[in-house]
Scaffold this motif. Structure first.
Motif, mmCIF file in Angstrom:
data_model
loop_
_atom_site.group_PDB
_atom_site.id
_atom_site.type_symbol
_atom_site.label_atom_id
_atom_site.label_comp_id
_atom_site.label_asym_id
_atom_site.label_seq_id
_atom_site.Cartn_x
_atom_site.Cartn_y
_atom_site.Cartn_z
ATOM 1 N N CYS A 1 8.130 -10.314 -9.038
ATOM 2 C CA CYS A 1 8.140 -9.151 -9.943
ATOM 3 C C CYS A 1 6.725 -8.722 -10.300
ATOM 4 O O CYS A 1 6.410 -7.528 -10.280
ATOM 5 N N ARG A 2 5.877 -9.669 -10.623
ATOM 6 C CA ARG A 2 4.486 -9.334 -10.972
ATOM 7 C C ARG A 2 3.775 -8.706 -9.783
ATOM 8 O O ARG A 2 3.050 -7.718 -9.928
ATOM 9 N N ALA A 3 3.974 -9.267 -8.588
ATOM 10 C CA ALA A 3 3.333 -8.726 -7.383
ATOM 11 C C ALA A 3 3.853 -7.314 -7.093
ATOM 12 O O ALA A 3 3.068 -6.411 -6.759
ATOM 13 N N GLN A 4 5.155 -7.093 -7.226
ATOM 14 C CA GLN A 4 5.732 -5.766 -7.006
ATOM 15 C C GLN A 4 5.171 -4.755 -7.998
ATOM 16 O O GLN A 4 4.809 -3.645 -7.613
ATOM 17 N N ARG A 5 5.123 -5.127 -9.263
ATOM 18 C CA ARG A 5 4.611 -4.184 -10.267
ATOM 19 C C ARG A 5 3.156 -3.841 -9.991
ATOM 20 O O ARG A 5 2.761 -2.674 -10.100
ATOM 21 N N ALA A 6 2.337 -4.811 -9.610
ATOM 22 C CA ALA A 6 0.935 -4.534 -9.302
ATOM 23 C C ALA A 6 0.826 -3.600 -8.096
ATOM 24 O O ALA A 6 0.069 -2.629 -8.113
ATOM 25 N N PHE A 7 1.582 -3.892 -7.045
ATOM 26 C CA PHE A 7 1.545 -3.062 -5.842
ATOM 27 C C PHE A 7 1.995 -1.636 -6.143
ATOM 28 O O PHE A 7 1.318 -0.663 -5.795
ATOM 29 N N PHE A 8 3.141 -1.495 -6.811
ATOM 30 C CA PHE A 8 3.671 -0.156 -7.072
ATOM 31 C C PHE A 8 2.884 0.576 -8.153
ATOM 32 O O PHE A 8 2.876 1.806 -8.172
ATOM 33 N N ARG A 9 2.206 -0.142 -9.037
ATOM 34 C CA ARG A 9 1.312 0.504 -10.003
ATOM 35 C C ARG A 9 0.195 1.212 -9.249
ATOM 36 O O ARG A 9 -0.095 2.385 -9.508
ATOM 37 N N GLN A 10 -0.418 0.513 -8.301
ATOM 38 C CA GLN A 10 -1.516 1.115 -7.545
ATOM 39 C C GLN A 10 -1.004 2.247 -6.644
ATOM 40 O O GLN A 10 -1.601 3.319 -6.587
ATOM 41 N N LEU A 11 0.094 2.015 -5.936
ATOM 42 C CA LEU A 11 0.649 3.038 -5.065
ATOM 43 C C LEU A 11 0.968 4.301 -5.867
ATOM 44 O O LEU A 11 0.617 5.417 -5.456
ATOM 45 N N SER A 12 1.608 4.148 -7.009
ATOM 46 C CA SER A 12 2.001 5.284 -7.841
ATOM 47 C C SER A 12 0.791 6.036 -8.380
ATOM 48 O O SER A 12 0.768 7.268 -8.373
ATOM 49 N N ARG A 13 -0.185 5.304 -8.845
ATOM 50 C CA ARG A 13 -1.396 5.935 -9.373
ATOM 51 C C ARG A 13 -2.072 6.761 -8.281
ATOM 52 O O ARG A 13 -2.461 7.908 -8.498
ATOM 53 N N GLU A 14 -2.195 6.182 -7.086
ATOM 54 C CA GLU A 14 -2.866 6.888 -5.990
ATOM 55 C C GLU A 14 -2.036 8.056 -5.468
ATOM 56 O O GLU A 14 -2.582 8.997 -4.888
#
Length: 115
Positions: A62-75
């Motif tokens: 969950c932590r890894a997914q949130r970090a990945f999708f946080r960056q993807l979404s921001r970009e």
């Protein structure tokens, strides 16, 4: 050894192949850049569900997914505010998506993506 809470996640011998397919497809979609908000949340829901189903780690998915999708979404121009995430709603939505119903996951992510 496979991982499951109530429903099984991706079997270990399929993780590498499934991951390659998912991230290749995401790259072909230009990492969801240039989409309207509604198209972005629809595609985000799809990829979030698939990445969650792969579930490669015993702990920390969950932590890894949130970090990945946080960056993807921001970009992609549609930041996610994970601080508003309700853990119980997240667990329920993730379980529903594992069973083929992405509706609750889409509703949850739609509330977290900036307008």
């Amino acid at each position: 050894m496979g991982i499951a809470k109530t429903d099984p996640f991706c079997l270990p011998h399929h993780i590498e192949g499934c991951s390659a397919e998912v991230f290749d497809a995401l790259a072909k979609e230009r990492f969801l850049r240039g989409l309207s908000r509604s198209d972005f949340t629809a595609r985000l829901t799809h990829y979030f569900a698939v990445v969650n189903a792969i579930h490669p780690f015993r702990e920390g998915n969950c932590r890894a997914q949130r970090a990945f999708f946080r960056q993807l979404s921001r970009e992609a121009g549609w930041p996610i505010n994970w601080s508003d995430l309700d853990p119980e709603r997240n667990a329920d939505a993730s379980m529903a998506s594992l069973r083929g119903d992405n509706g609750p996951l889409h509703e949850m992510l739609d509330t977290l993506v900036s307008r």
